[in-house]
Design a protein around this motif. Structure first.
Motif, mmCIF file in Angstrom:
data_model
loop_
_atom_site.group_PDB
_atom_site.id
_atom_site.type_symbol
_atom_site.label_atom_id
_atom_site.label_comp_id
_atom_site.label_asym_id
_atom_site.label_seq_id
_atom_site.Cartn_x
_atom_site.Cartn_y
_atom_site.Cartn_z
ATOM 1 N N GLU A 111 38.105 61.011 29.926
ATOM 2 C CA GLU A 111 36.768 60.783 30.451
ATOM 3 C C GLU A 111 36.002 59.819 29.400
ATOM 4 O O GLU A 111 35.260 59.109 30.107
ATOM 5 N N TRP A 112 36.326 59.619 28.273
ATOM 6 C CA TRP A 112 35.827 58.381 27.573
ATOM 7 C C TRP A 112 36.309 57.221 28.171
ATOM 8 O O TRP A 112 35.292 56.193 28.432
ATOM 9 N N ILE A 113 37.283 57.190 28.689
ATOM 10 C CA ILE A 113 37.861 55.823 29.272
ATOM 11 C C ILE A 113 37.068 55.664 30.552
ATOM 12 O O ILE A 113 36.821 54.652 30.848
ATOM 13 N N ARG A 114 36.773 56.638 31.325
ATOM 14 C CA ARG A 114 35.996 56.549 32.666
ATOM 15 C C ARG A 114 34.958 55.835 32.262
ATOM 16 O O ARG A 114 34.295 54.925 32.865
ATOM 17 N N GLN A 115 34.003 56.636 31.297
ATOM 18 C CA GLN A 115 32.948 55.826 30.993
ATOM 19 C C GLN A 115 32.875 54.359 30.357
ATOM 20 O O GLN A 115 32.057 53.724 30.658
ATOM 21 N N VAL A 116 33.682 54.331 29.599
ATOM 22 C CA VAL A 116 33.900 52.994 29.121
ATOM 23 C C VAL A 116 34.276 52.154 30.111
ATOM 24 O O VAL A 116 33.624 50.927 30.135
ATOM 25 N N ASN A 117 35.152 52.212 30.987
ATOM 26 C CA ASN A 117 35.701 51.513 32.111
ATOM 27 C C ASN A 117 34.240 51.010 33.038
ATOM 28 O O ASN A 117 34.096 49.987 33.691
ATOM 29 N N TYR A 118 33.438 52.190 33.095
ATOM 30 C CA TYR A 118 32.488 52.047 34.125
ATOM 31 C C TYR A 118 31.407 50.878 33.577
ATOM 32 O O TYR A 118 30.955 50.009 34.137
ATOM 33 N N LEU A 119 31.263 50.965 32.119
ATOM 34 C CA LEU A 119 30.407 49.816 31.549
ATOM 35 C C LEU A 119 31.127 48.443 31.644
ATOM 36 O O LEU A 119 30.369 47.503 31.817
ATOM 37 N N ALA A 120 32.323 48.455 31.292
ATOM 38 C CA ALA A 120 33.140 47.320 31.443
ATOM 39 C C ALA A 120 33.295 46.546 32.707
ATOM 40 O O ALA A 120 33.267 45.489 32.708
ATOM 41 N N THR A 121 33.401 47.369 33.835
ATOM 42 C CA THR A 121 33.499 46.714 35.140
ATOM 43 C C THR A 121 32.405 46.555 35.751
ATOM 44 O O THR A 121 32.131 46.005 36.857
ATOM 45 N N ASP A 122 31.036 47.012 35.312
ATOM 46 C CA ASP A 122 29.824 47.084 35.865
ATOM 47 C C ASP A 122 29.862 47.785 37.222
ATOM 48 O O ASP A 122 29.392 47.593 38.214
ATOM 49 N N GLY A 123 30.593 48.837 37.144
ATOM 50 C CA GLY A 123 30.945 49.595 38.437
ATOM 51 C C GLY A 123 31.831 48.896 39.730
ATOM 52 O O GLY A 123 32.144 49.432 40.557
ATOM 53 N N LEU A 124 32.388 47.917 39.306
ATOM 54 C CA LEU A 124 33.306 47.158 40.274
ATOM 55 C C LEU A 124 34.602 47.706 40.360
ATOM 56 O O LEU A 124 35.208 47.885 39.424
ATOM 57 N N THR A 125 34.992 48.286 41.716
ATOM 58 C CA THR A 125 36.365 48.522 41.843
ATOM 59 C C THR A 125 37.149 47.682 42.859
ATOM 60 O O THR A 125 36.407 47.492 43.706
ATOM 61 N N PRO A 126 38.425 47.515 42.458
ATOM 62 C CA PRO A 126 38.970 46.704 43.425
ATOM 63 C C PRO A 126 39.169 47.408 44.793
ATOM 64 O O PRO A 126 39.273 48.715 44.978
ATOM 65 N N GLU A 127 39.175 46.777 46.029
ATOM 66 C CA GLU A 127 39.250 47.231 47.149
ATOM 67 C C GLU A 127 40.884 47.531 47.302
ATOM 68 O O GLU A 127 41.246 48.454 48.261
ATOM 69 N N LEU A 128 41.669 47.082 46.798
ATOM 70 C CA LEU A 128 43.272 47.352 46.815
ATOM 71 C C LEU A 128 43.777 46.913 45.413
ATOM 72 O O LEU A 128 43.638 46.050 44.807
ATOM 73 N N THR A 129 44.800 47.905 44.847
ATOM 74 C CA THR A 129 45.600 47.559 43.833
ATOM 75 C C THR A 129 46.976 47.967 44.403
ATOM 76 O O THR A 129 47.200 48.912 44.795
ATOM 77 N N LEU A 130 47.711 46.907 43.776
ATOM 78 C CA LEU A 130 49.166 46.909 44.030
ATOM 79 C C LEU A 130 49.684 47.330 42.627
ATOM 80 O O LEU A 130 49.852 46.452 41.735
#
Ligand SMILES: Nc1ncnc2c1ncn2[C@@H]1O[C@H](COP(=O)(O)OP(=O)(O)OP(=O)(O)O)[C@@H](O)[C@H]1O
Ligand SMILES: [Mg+2]
Length: 205
Positions: free
Chosen positions: A112-131
């Motif tokens: 859950e920490w990781i999820r929150q830190v990742n949210y800030l780190a990515t500015d909410g940007l998620t890849p359309e596709l991950t290989l």
């Protein structure tokens, strides 16, 4: 908006090799691409990377999480988001999923920490596709090293790398729409062919 693709997987699974092959393929089809990897040539990111990989003793595990996050946010702000806004296809060699796999599953930090830190780190940007290039960590490590000295992550026990692989596979189960598992213990061309199929399909959506 452009299109955001990431490559993930254990050490030596062929991410950098396949990223280059994918860019050649897409450029031949007329797409404008940006190939990048953290820290993506940002000056701040390069400095953070030095701290992450070269210092001895290394950072504590939460410091490590924050350092990766800081480098990622700089990479998003300076490189990835501007390229997407310029309608380019961004192909990124490792991104936020790596933090879930390495710091979450590998280092056993709270997800859950990781999820929150990742949210800030990515500015909410998620890849359309991950290989996700999946390979047995032992085989991947042999490929990756090929005679050179291991860095700090590579020096981790093989059990760490097995946890990382399991983490990636669990993520792919939960997010099966976005993350495609590709068997990476095959020839480069065979792997590339699968990647092309997933990318063609995703670009048509
Ligand atoms: N399908 C393949 N079969 C055999 N060797 C490969 C294959 N793909 C890549 N290699 C070789 O394995 C080594 C590691 O590949 P590559 O650097 O692309 O992996 P990576 O996932 O980016 O590794 P790292 O996690 O260290 O960045 C390179 O020497 C590369 O030429
Ligand atoms: Mg690489």
């Amino acid at each position: 908006m452009g299109f955001f693709i990431t490559l993930e997987g254990p050490e030596g699974s062929g991410k950098s090799t396949q990223a280059k092959m994918l860019v050649s393929y897409l450029e031949e089809k007329g797409y404008q691409c940006v190939l990048t990897r953290e820290p993506g040539g940002t000056k701040i990111g390069e400095t953070i990377r030095e701290i992450l990989l070269k210092h001895s003793p290394g950072p504590s595990i939460v410091t490590e999480l924050f350092l990766y996050a800081a480098a990622r946010r700089q990479h998003v702000d300076e490189i990835i988001r501007p390229a997407l806004e310029a309608d380019k296809i961004v192909i990124c060699d490792r991104f936020a999923d790596a933090t879930v796999a390495y710091q979450g599953y590998g280092r056993d930090l709270d997800l859950e920490w990781i999820r929150q830190v990742n949210y800030l780190a990515t500015d909410g940007l998620t890849p359309e596709l991950t290989l996700l290039l999946d390979i047995n960590p032992q085989a991947g490590m042999e490929r990756a090293l090929g005679g050179r000295e291991p860095d700090r992550m590579e020096q981790e026990a093989i059990s760490f790398h097995h946890r990382v692989r399991e983490g990636y596979l669990e993520l792919a189960q939960v997010e099966s729409e976005r993350i495609k598992i590709i068997k990476a213990d095959r020839g480069k061309e065979e792997v590339h062919k699968d990647i092309r199929q997933y990318v063609d399909e995703a670009l048509q959506r």
